[in-house]
Design an enzyme around this catalytic site. Structure first.
Site, PDB file in Angstrom:
ATOM      1  N   SER A 140       1.864  94.359 -38.893  1.00  0.00           N
ATOM      2  CA  SER A 140       0.422  94.725 -39.187  1.00  0.00           C
ATOM      3  C   SER A 140      -0.051  94.416 -40.694  1.00  0.00           C
ATOM      4  CB  SER A 140       0.485  96.465 -39.279  1.00  0.00           C
ATOM      5  OG  SER A 140       1.225  96.883 -38.072  1.00  0.00           O
ATOM      6  N   TRP A 164       8.191  86.980 -32.402  1.00  0.00           N
ATOM      7  CA  TRP A 164       7.114  87.381 -31.512  1.00  0.00           C
ATOM      8  C   TRP A 164       6.291  86.724 -30.722  1.00  0.00           C
ATOM      9  CZ3 TRP A 164       9.571  91.838 -30.238  1.00  0.00           C
ATOM     10  CH2 TRP A 164      10.140  92.850 -31.159  1.00  0.00           C
ATOM     11  N   ILE A 165       6.569  85.523 -30.752  1.00  0.00           N
ATOM     12  CA  ILE A 165       5.476  84.265 -30.482  1.00  0.00           C
ATOM     13  C   ILE A 165       5.545  84.190 -28.966  1.00  0.00           C
ATOM     14  CG2 ILE A 165       4.910  82.121 -30.664  1.00  0.00           C
ATOM     15  CD1 ILE A 165       4.808  83.867 -33.207  1.00  0.00           C
ATOM     16  N   GLN A 343       2.552 108.873 -11.312  1.00  0.00           N
ATOM     17  CA  GLN A 343       2.473 110.385 -10.746  1.00  0.00           C
ATOM     18  C   GLN A 343       1.761 110.480  -9.477  1.00  0.00           C
ATOM     19  OE1 GLN A 343       3.662 112.366 -12.738  1.00  0.00           O
ATOM     20  NE2 GLN A 343       3.443 114.249 -11.684  1.00  0.00           N
ATOM     21  N   GLY A 346       4.453 109.883  -6.875  1.00  0.00           N
ATOM     22  CA  GLY A 346       5.567 110.630  -6.928  1.00  0.00           C
ATOM     23  C   GLY A 346       6.701 109.822  -7.258  1.00  0.00           C
ATOM     24  N   GLU A 370      -1.830  91.945 -30.955  1.00  0.00           N
ATOM     25  CA  GLU A 370      -3.022  91.469 -31.552  1.00  0.00           C
ATOM     26  C   GLU A 370      -3.556  92.671 -32.531  1.00  0.00           C
ATOM     27  OE1 GLU A 370      -5.651  88.900 -29.459  1.00  0.00           O
ATOM     28  OE2 GLU A 370      -3.753  87.983 -28.368  1.00  0.00           O
TER      29      GLU A 370
HETATM   30  C1  LIG Z   1       5.291  91.025 -26.454  1.00  0.00           C
HETATM   31  C2  LIG Z   1       4.617  90.655 -27.511  1.00  0.00           C
HETATM   32  C3  LIG Z   1       3.990  89.599 -27.868  1.00  0.00           C
HETATM   33  C4  LIG Z   1       3.463  89.221 -29.238  1.00  0.00           C
HETATM   34  N1  LIG Z   1       3.014  87.891 -29.316  1.00  0.00           N
HETATM   35  C5  LIG Z   1       2.699  87.821 -30.470  1.00  0.00           C
HETATM   36  C6  LIG Z   1       1.960  86.062 -30.531  1.00  0.00           C
HETATM   37  O1  LIG Z   1       1.977  85.557 -29.795  1.00  0.00           O
HETATM   38  N2  LIG Z   1       1.785  85.831 -31.894  1.00  0.00           N
HETATM   39  C7  LIG Z   1       1.876  86.642 -33.047  1.00  0.00           C
HETATM   40  O2  LIG Z   1       1.614  86.197 -34.172  1.00  0.00           O
HETATM   41  N3  LIG Z   1       2.291  87.994 -32.665  1.00  0.00           N
HETATM   42  C8  LIG Z   1       2.794  88.362 -31.608  1.00  0.00           C
HETATM   43  N4  LIG Z   1       3.107  89.769 -31.459  1.00  0.00           N
HETATM   44  C9  LIG Z   1       3.263  90.533 -32.531  1.00  0.00           C
HETATM   45  C10 LIG Z   1       2.458  91.766 -32.658  1.00  0.00           C
HETATM   46  O3  LIG Z   1       1.220  91.320 -33.100  1.00  0.00           O
HETATM   47  C11 LIG Z   1       3.160  92.596 -33.536  1.00  0.00           C
HETATM   48  O4  LIG Z   1       4.135  93.475 -32.971  1.00  0.00           O
HETATM   49  C12 LIG Z   1       2.232  93.672 -34.055  1.00  0.00           C
HETATM   50  O5  LIG Z   1       1.095  93.312 -34.755  1.00  0.00           O
HETATM   51  C13 LIG Z   1       2.776  94.919 -34.724  1.00  0.00           C
HETATM   52  O6  LIG Z   1       3.487  94.498 -35.815  1.00  0.00           O
HETATM   53  P1  LIG Z   1       5.056  94.997 -36.199  1.00  0.00           P
HETATM   54  O7  LIG Z   1       5.717  94.772 -34.703  1.00  0.00           O
HETATM   55  O8  LIG Z   1       5.845  94.244 -36.869  1.00  0.00           O
HETATM   56  O9  LIG Z   1       5.164  96.626 -36.333  1.00  0.00           O
HETATM   57  P2  LIG Z   1       4.675  97.010 -37.777  1.00  0.00           P
HETATM   58  O10 LIG Z   1       3.712  96.469 -38.190  1.00  0.00           O
HETATM   59  O11 LIG Z   1       6.194  97.283 -38.684  1.00  0.00           O
HETATM   60  O12 LIG Z   1       4.118  98.611 -37.078  1.00  0.00           O
HETATM   61  C14 LIG Z   1       5.205  99.670 -36.891  1.00  0.00           C
HETATM   62  C15 LIG Z   1       4.355 100.892 -36.586  1.00  0.00           C
HETATM   63  O13 LIG Z   1       3.613 101.246 -37.744  1.00  0.00           O
HETATM   64  C16 LIG Z   1       2.163 101.357 -37.688  1.00  0.00           C
HETATM   65  N5  LIG Z   1       1.558 101.021 -39.133  1.00  0.00           N
HETATM   66  C17 LIG Z   1       1.789  99.942 -39.707  1.00  0.00           C
HETATM   67  N6  LIG Z   1       0.929 100.071 -40.680  1.00  0.00           N
HETATM   68  C18 LIG Z   1      -0.075 101.016 -40.547  1.00  0.00           C
HETATM   69  C19 LIG Z   1      -0.937 101.579 -41.048  1.00  0.00           C
HETATM   70  N7  LIG Z   1      -1.363 101.028 -42.283  1.00  0.00           N
HETATM   71  N8  LIG Z   1      -1.490 102.642 -40.744  1.00  0.00           N
HETATM   72  C20 LIG Z   1      -1.081 103.476 -39.605  1.00  0.00           C
HETATM   73  N9  LIG Z   1      -0.046 102.714 -38.966  1.00  0.00           N
HETATM   74  C21 LIG Z   1       0.492 101.727 -39.235  1.00  0.00           C
HETATM   75  C22 LIG Z   1       2.116 100.335 -36.446  1.00  0.00           C
HETATM   76  O14 LIG Z   1       0.984 100.959 -35.785  1.00  0.00           O
HETATM   77  C23 LIG Z   1       3.055 100.576 -35.533  1.00  0.00           C
HETATM   78  O15 LIG Z   1       2.942 101.787 -34.831  1.00  0.00           O
HETATM   79  C24 LIG Z   1       3.806  90.064 -30.215  1.00  0.00           C
HETATM   80  C25 LIG Z   1       4.471  91.441 -29.749  1.00  0.00           C
HETATM   81  C26 LIG Z   1       5.020  91.584 -28.691  1.00  0.00           C
HETATM   82  C27 LIG Z   1       5.774  92.799 -28.544  1.00  0.00           C
END
Ligand SMILES: Cc1cc2nc3c(=O)[nH]c(=O)nc-3n(C[C@H](O)[C@H](O)[C@H](O)COP(=O)(O)OP(=O)(O)OC[C@H]3O[C@@H](n4cnc5c(N)ncnc54)[C@H](O)[C@@H]3O)c2cc1C
Length: 390
Positions: A140, A164-165, A343, A346, A370
């Site tokens: 994030s 996570w690419i 749901q 069932g 995203e």
């Molecule tokens: C299947 C999959 C495909 C993906 N593909 C790509 C890709 O092609 N390219 C790429 O660059 N990335 C990709 N991602 C990465 C994705 O964009 C990130 O997983 C996402 O941005 C969240 O980052 P994080 O997983 O590090 O979670 P974190 O940022 O660690 O967040 C963990 C939790 O904390 C919450 N949180 C964090 N900060 C705040 C805040 N300030 N306020 C409130 N809540 C907050 C988040 O909403 C989340 O619920 C992919 C992810 C997955 C699972």
């Protein structure tokens, strides 16, 4: 239309050309995508050859300029195509959306020379792209990314790990955001890195809850050398390019979410009108009728919101707030509708005999990628109340 199938969604398409395009997409979905979706997802198979076909059919560059091999279609048309693809198989719809995201930087910020050298192959020449922003310690908080690019003569040397690419390890090109300056958003620059660059390796793909056919992997950059001619935009402009790509990409995620939700609703309606309990089809019971009505209403609302945002984009007006709203509403809708579809079916809904459990697992990821839906709320609030004053 196959017997028993739901009627296709009635589309609002602006031109005859777009209507012809839809006939092609629906034929391709019926012939090449839908019949294999369940088995290939269970087996974790990525349909690479299908993406070559999509590229050759003009479906990987639909919203881009025809000068460089794109389809010149308005975003509202492109998004409805994505919705159809995702309804058949999310790995395909999301894959097209991610590919489009990976092309955004070069198409919007590249020089004419870079565009004419690379874009025709990227938009319609069979290449598959990936977008590399996230890292193990920055999701994030993407502006805190640590992957470094250091200038060495006419080259840049990239070192670090991306996480996570989507299409990691199988893509032909990667749009990579790397740190070339100080901390924060202004120290980031974008690069177009070939998939076979020396020093670039991919980890074993993540084992995921859903979208098992779509490879998601870490990428390691161990002194990957790219010429300055592969820098996209100005030094320090990378984060702005990344965010601009995400505004458009979030609309792609919204459209994919509505596709998954629509597919779940279609299954639920078909099942509810067939399945009998207490001597009557379960669709006769008000408890289920109201559930189906709510699901359909939420889908229509989501579709209207992403189309409204797309039309702002097509008109050249700001659409960032509306894109965040569409991503938020459509993906929350997909989660709710797919859960309700399980749901409606069932116990059978909880088995692999019906696709609704897959739709439910797929919907979850759309609330995360995203920009999580918490981040979308932050974006929307910033438009309403200005930056957080802390
Ligand atoms: C299947 C999959 C495909 C993906 N593909 C790509 C890709 O092609 N390219 C790429 O660059 N990335 C990709 N991602 C990465 C994705 O964009 C990130 O997983 C996402 O941005 C969240 O980052 P994080 O997983 O590090 O979670 P974190 O940022 O660690 O967040 C963990 C939790 O904390 C919450 N949180 C964090 N900060 C705040 C805040 N300030 N306020 C409130 N809540 C907050 C988040 O909403 C989340 O619920 C992919 C992810 C997955 C699972």
């Amino acid at each position: 239309m196959p017997e028993g199938a739901a009627p296709p969604v009635e589309r609002q398409l602006p031109t005859e050309e777009a209507r012809d395009l839809f006939a092609l997409v629906r034929e391709l979905v019926q012939r090449e995508i839908a019949p294999h979706a369940a088995a290939e997802e269970e087996a974790g198979h990525f349909p690479r050859e299908l993406f070559t076909l999509l590229s050759e059919s003009g479906l990987l560059g639909l919203a881009y300029d025809s000068e460089f091999g794109g389809g010149d279609q308005p975003y509202e048309v492109y998004l409805q195509v994505l919705e159809e693809l995702a309804a058949a198989r999310l790995t395909v719809g999301l894959g097209v959306s991610v590919h489009s995201l990976a092309c955004h930087g070069l198409a919007g910020y590249g020089t004419k020379e870079q565009q004419s050298e690379h874009l025709p192959d990227m938009l319609g020449g069979g290449l598959l792209g990936a977008y590399c922003l996230s890292e193990p310690s920055s999701g994030s908080d993407a502006a805190s990314l640590r992957t470094k690019a250091v200038r060495d003569g006419d080259d840049w040397v990239i070192t670090g790990t991306k996480a996570w690419i989507t299409h990691g390890g199988i893509a032909d090109f990667y749009t990579v955001l790397a740190r070339t300056g100080g901390e924060g958003a202004h120290g980031v620059t974008a690069f177009l890195v070939p998939g076979d660059a020396e020093g670039l390796t991919a980890a074993v793909p993540e084992k995921k809850m859903g979208m098992k056919g779509s490879p998601t992997a870490q990428l390691h950059f161990d002194g990957v050398r790219v010429p300055d001619a592969r820098r996209v935009g100005d030094v320090g402009q990378g984060f702005a390019i990344a965010l601009s790509a995400l505004d458009s990409g979030r609309l792609g995620i919204a459209a994919c979410a509505i596709g998954v939700a629509q597919a779940a609703l279609d299954e639920a309606v078909a099942y509810a009108t067939e399945r009998k309990q207490f001597g009557r089809p379960i669709a006769d019971f008000q408890g289920l009728r109201f559930m189906l009505a709510d699901m359909a209403t939420q889908i229509e609302a989501g579709r209207a919101l992403y189309l409204a945002a797309a039309r702002l984009r097509d008109a050249g007006r700001p659409f960032s707030k509306q894109a965040a709203m569409a991503k938020l509403l459509c993906t929350d809708t997909a989660m709710k509708v797919t859960t309700d579809a399980v749901q409606v079916l069932g116990g059978y809904g909880y088995t692999l005999d019906f696709p609704v459990e897959r739709f439910m697992r797929e919907a979850k990821v759309l609330q995360i990628v995203e920009g999580t839906n918490q981040i979308q709320r932050m974006v929307i609030a910033r438009h309403l109340a200005g930056p957080d004053s802390r």
